[in-house]
Design a protein around this motif. Structure first.
Motif, PDB file in Angstrom:
ATOM      1  N   THR A 142      -8.567  17.918   9.449  1.00  0.00           N
ATOM      2  CA  THR A 142      -9.276  17.500   8.234  1.00  0.00           C
ATOM      3  C   THR A 142      -8.315  17.138   7.123  1.00  0.00           C
ATOM      4  N   THR A 143      -7.288  17.964   6.890  1.00  0.00           N
ATOM      5  CA  THR A 143      -6.380  17.670   5.778  1.00  0.00           C
ATOM      6  C   THR A 143      -5.557  16.412   6.056  1.00  0.00           C
ATOM      7  N   LEU A 144      -5.204  16.186   7.324  1.00  0.00           N
ATOM      8  CA  LEU A 144      -4.478  14.961   7.665  1.00  0.00           C
ATOM      9  C   LEU A 144      -5.340  13.736   7.386  1.00  0.00           C
ATOM     10  N   HIS A 145      -6.571  13.760   7.867  1.00  0.00           N
ATOM     11  CA  HIS A 145      -7.465  12.614   7.652  1.00  0.00           C
ATOM     12  C   HIS A 145      -7.715  12.404   6.161  1.00  0.00           C
ATOM     13  N   GLU A 146      -7.983  13.487   5.440  1.00  0.00           N
ATOM     14  CA  GLU A 146      -8.309  13.358   4.008  1.00  0.00           C
ATOM     15  C   GLU A 146      -7.121  12.843   3.212  1.00  0.00           C
ATOM     16  N   ALA A 147      -5.899  13.285   3.533  1.00  0.00           N
ATOM     17  CA  ALA A 147      -4.721  12.804   2.803  1.00  0.00           C
ATOM     18  C   ALA A 147      -4.533  11.308   2.997  1.00  0.00           C
ATOM     19  N   LEU A 148      -4.717  10.829   4.237  1.00  0.00           N
ATOM     20  CA  LEU A 148      -4.588   9.398   4.506  1.00  0.00           C
ATOM     21  C   LEU A 148      -5.722   8.615   3.845  1.00  0.00           C
ATOM     22  N   ALA A 149      -6.938   9.125   3.970  1.00  0.00           N
ATOM     23  CA  ALA A 149      -8.086   8.432   3.375  1.00  0.00           C
ATOM     24  C   ALA A 149      -7.958   8.342   1.866  1.00  0.00           C
ATOM     25  N   ASP A 150      -7.472   9.399   1.241  1.00  0.00           N
ATOM     26  CA  ASP A 150      -7.291   9.389  -0.214  1.00  0.00           C
ATOM     27  C   ASP A 150      -6.215   8.395  -0.628  1.00  0.00           C
ATOM     28  N   HIS A 151      -5.105   8.382   0.114  1.00  0.00           N
ATOM     29  CA  HIS A 151      -4.000   7.475  -0.244  1.00  0.00           C
ATOM     30  C   HIS A 151      -4.422   6.016  -0.138  1.00  0.00           C
ATOM     31  N   TYR A 152      -5.193   5.688   0.892  1.00  0.00           N
ATOM     32  CA  TYR A 152      -5.539   4.288   1.133  1.00  0.00           C
ATOM     33  C   TYR A 152      -6.952   3.929   0.668  1.00  0.00           C
ATOM     34  N   ARG A 153      -7.510   4.754  -0.176  1.00  0.00           N
ATOM     35  CA  ARG A 153      -8.848   4.481  -0.686  1.00  0.00           C
ATOM     36  C   ARG A 153      -8.885   3.119  -1.394  1.00  0.00           C
TER      37      ARG A 153
ATOM     38  N   GLU B  65       0.813  -1.222   0.000  1.00  0.00           N
ATOM     39  CA  GLU B  65       0.000   0.000   0.000  1.00  0.00           C
ATOM     40  C   GLU B  65       0.845   1.272   0.000  1.00  0.00           C
ATOM     41  N   LEU B  66       2.153   1.136  -0.080  1.00  0.00           N
ATOM     42  CA  LEU B  66       3.040   2.297   0.019  1.00  0.00           C
ATOM     43  C   LEU B  66       2.817   3.297  -1.101  1.00  0.00           C
ATOM     44  N   SER B  67       2.638   2.815  -2.320  1.00  0.00           N
ATOM     45  CA  SER B  67       2.438   3.701  -3.470  1.00  0.00           C
ATOM     46  C   SER B  67       1.628   2.973  -4.530  1.00  0.00           C
ATOM     47  N   GLY B  68       1.223   3.698  -5.555  1.00  0.00           N
ATOM     48  CA  GLY B  68       0.441   3.093  -6.626  1.00  0.00           C
ATOM     49  C   GLY B  68       1.208   2.062  -7.425  1.00  0.00           C
ATOM     50  N   GLU B  69       2.547   2.135  -7.385  1.00  0.00           N
ATOM     51  CA  GLU B  69       3.369   1.208  -8.170  1.00  0.00           C
ATOM     52  C   GLU B  69       3.892   0.031  -7.351  1.00  0.00           C
ATOM     53  N   GLN B  70       3.685   0.063  -6.044  1.00  0.00           N
ATOM     54  CA  GLN B  70       4.359  -0.905  -5.183  1.00  0.00           C
ATOM     55  C   GLN B  70       3.923  -2.342  -5.455  1.00  0.00           C
ATOM     56  N   ARG B  71       2.629  -2.566  -5.675  1.00  0.00           N
ATOM     57  CA  ARG B  71       2.151  -3.927  -5.948  1.00  0.00           C
ATOM     58  C   ARG B  71       2.792  -4.498  -7.200  1.00  0.00           C
ATOM     59  N   ASP B  72       2.874  -3.688  -8.248  1.00  0.00           N
ATOM     60  CA  ASP B  72       3.473  -4.163  -9.501  1.00  0.00           C
ATOM     61  C   ASP B  72       4.942  -4.505  -9.287  1.00  0.00           C
ATOM     62  N   GLN B  73       5.637  -3.694  -8.491  1.00  0.00           N
ATOM     63  CA  GLN B  73       7.043  -3.975  -8.221  1.00  0.00           C
ATOM     64  C   GLN B  73       7.197  -5.276  -7.432  1.00  0.00           C
ATOM     65  N   ILE B  74       6.325  -5.481  -6.444  1.00  0.00           N
ATOM     66  CA  ILE B  74       6.360  -6.719  -5.674  1.00  0.00           C
ATOM     67  C   ILE B  74       6.051  -7.909  -6.569  1.00  0.00           C
ATOM     68  N   ALA B  75       5.075  -7.757  -7.436  1.00  0.00           N
ATOM     69  CA  ALA B  75       4.655  -8.861  -8.311  1.00  0.00           C
ATOM     70  C   ALA B  75       5.784  -9.332  -9.215  1.00  0.00           C
ATOM     71  N   GLU B  76       6.649  -8.422  -9.619  1.00  0.00           N
ATOM     72  CA  GLU B  76       7.720  -8.756 -10.558  1.00  0.00           C
ATOM     73  C   GLU B  76       9.045  -9.072  -9.873  1.00  0.00           C
ATOM     74  N   ALA B  77       9.121  -8.862  -8.570  1.00  0.00           N
ATOM     75  CA  ALA B  77      10.407  -8.897  -7.871  1.00  0.00           C
ATOM     76  C   ALA B  77      10.940 -10.311  -7.681  1.00  0.00           C
ATOM     77  N   HIS B  78      12.254 -10.426  -7.731  1.00  0.00           N
ATOM     78  CA  HIS B  78      12.928 -11.660  -7.323  1.00  0.00           C
ATOM     79  C   HIS B  78      13.180 -11.630  -5.811  1.00  0.00           C
ATOM     80  N   TYR B  79      13.482 -10.438  -5.300  1.00  0.00           N
ATOM     81  CA  TYR B  79      13.754 -10.252  -3.879  1.00  0.00           C
ATOM     82  C   TYR B  79      12.767  -9.241  -3.300  1.00  0.00           C
TER      83      TYR B  79
END
Length: 310
Positions: free
Chosen positions: A220-231, A96-110
């Protein structure tokens, strides 16, 4: 097809919980070594050679030795130790770290599994740095408490023998092994002050980040930034503080792979605390390893993990 998995260190706390999550699955075949051969390099090498994925549940130096054993093999590795978490040859296993992290994990050897404290801290810090609500050079102070299972066999034995205190602080020399990982994966350029502690309960964890509020950094901005990232994330939930109440219970997420985030404080006095609660043996260790394994094998990411999660 049943994928072959070898857990190197399956008798330890993390290894045992990974095994429990995998042993009843039809799509996974676990490779086991006889207890007397678990430290035999030749036997371990043969097990790695047979496996699709090896999961390392070992101390740092032993994990490095295990990687050397697999040189030239096709087996892919997930390392649950601290040894490779800031090594750029390894993909960081927080999907969940970034939008690309799953793809990187999926392709990774390590893949390097995150640490338990690090998972909570990075889950808070990285999205807020990305949103500009925390500066990368800001002086942060992180406080945390974990169940005693996070301390390994010696500490577990101390508590089970009733020879340990109800609560203690440690790592006060500021050399805790998770700090480099929190900086690199959280996007920080200044070392945070990290104050971990242990409570007299087996598992569960709360990580706290106190923050001063201003015109831009509000509740509000703290909650919204987290909620948006982990939507739309299955395993990271952003929950309004009024749904939790005035007490944060570190054991609330036990038995799950869920990490819960919430923002608490008072706008009028300009102070807030962002809190992550997780099972230090779930999303903080074994659950995360199984989640990463599922992604690497292109299986349902939640397979073996949704029992108590929902």
């Amino acid at each position: 097809m049943a994928y072959k998995i070898f857990i190197d260190g399956e008798a330890g706390t993390t290894g045992l919980q990974i095994r429990e999550r995998l042993e009843l699955r039809d799509d996974i075949h676990l490779i086991h070594l006889d207890p007397e051969r678990r430290k035999d390099a030749s036997a371990r090498r043969d097990a790695f050679a047979e496996a699709h994925i090896g999961i390392l549940c070992l101390p740092d130096e032993a994990a490095k030795e295990a990687v050397a054993l697999t040189a030239g093999m096709d087996v892919r590795l997930i390392d649950a130790s601290t040894a490779h978490r800031v090594d750029d040859r390894w993909v960081y296993g927080f999907a969940e770290l970034s939008g690309e992290q799953r793809d990187q994990i999926a392709e990774a050897h390590y893949v390097s599994n995150p640490g338990c404290y690090s998972t909570g801290a990075i889950a808070i810090i990285a999205p807020l740095v990305e949103a500009g609500l925390i500066y990368d050079d800001e002086a942060l102070s992180i406080n945390a408490v974990s169940g005693y299972t996070g301390g390994g066999k010696a500490l577990i034995a101390e508590y089970q023998d009733e020879n340990a205190p109800a609560h203690f602080l440690y790592g006060l020399n500021q050399h805790h092994k998770h700090i480099p990982e929190i900086m690199v994966q959280g996007g920080l350029t200044v070392r945070p002050i990290f104050s971990p502690s242990v409570g007299n309960y087996a598992q569960g964890m709360a990580v706290q980040l106190p923050l001063r509020l201003d015109n831009d950094r509000t509740m509000t901005t703290l909650h919204e930034a987290l909620a948006d990232h982990y939507r739309d994330q299955t395993f990271v939930q952003v929950v309004p503080a009024d749904q939790i109440g005035s007490r944060i219970i570190p054991t609330d997420m036990n038995g799950t792979n869920v990490l819960r985030l919430s923002v608490h404080g008072d706008e009028a006095i300009g102070c807030a605390t962002v809190v992550a609660v997780l099972d230090n043996l779930g999303k903080g260790a074994s659950g995360a390893a199984v989640q990463n394994m599922n992604i690497m094998l292109d299986l349902d990411e939640a397979a073996g993990l949704l029992g108590d999660d929902g």
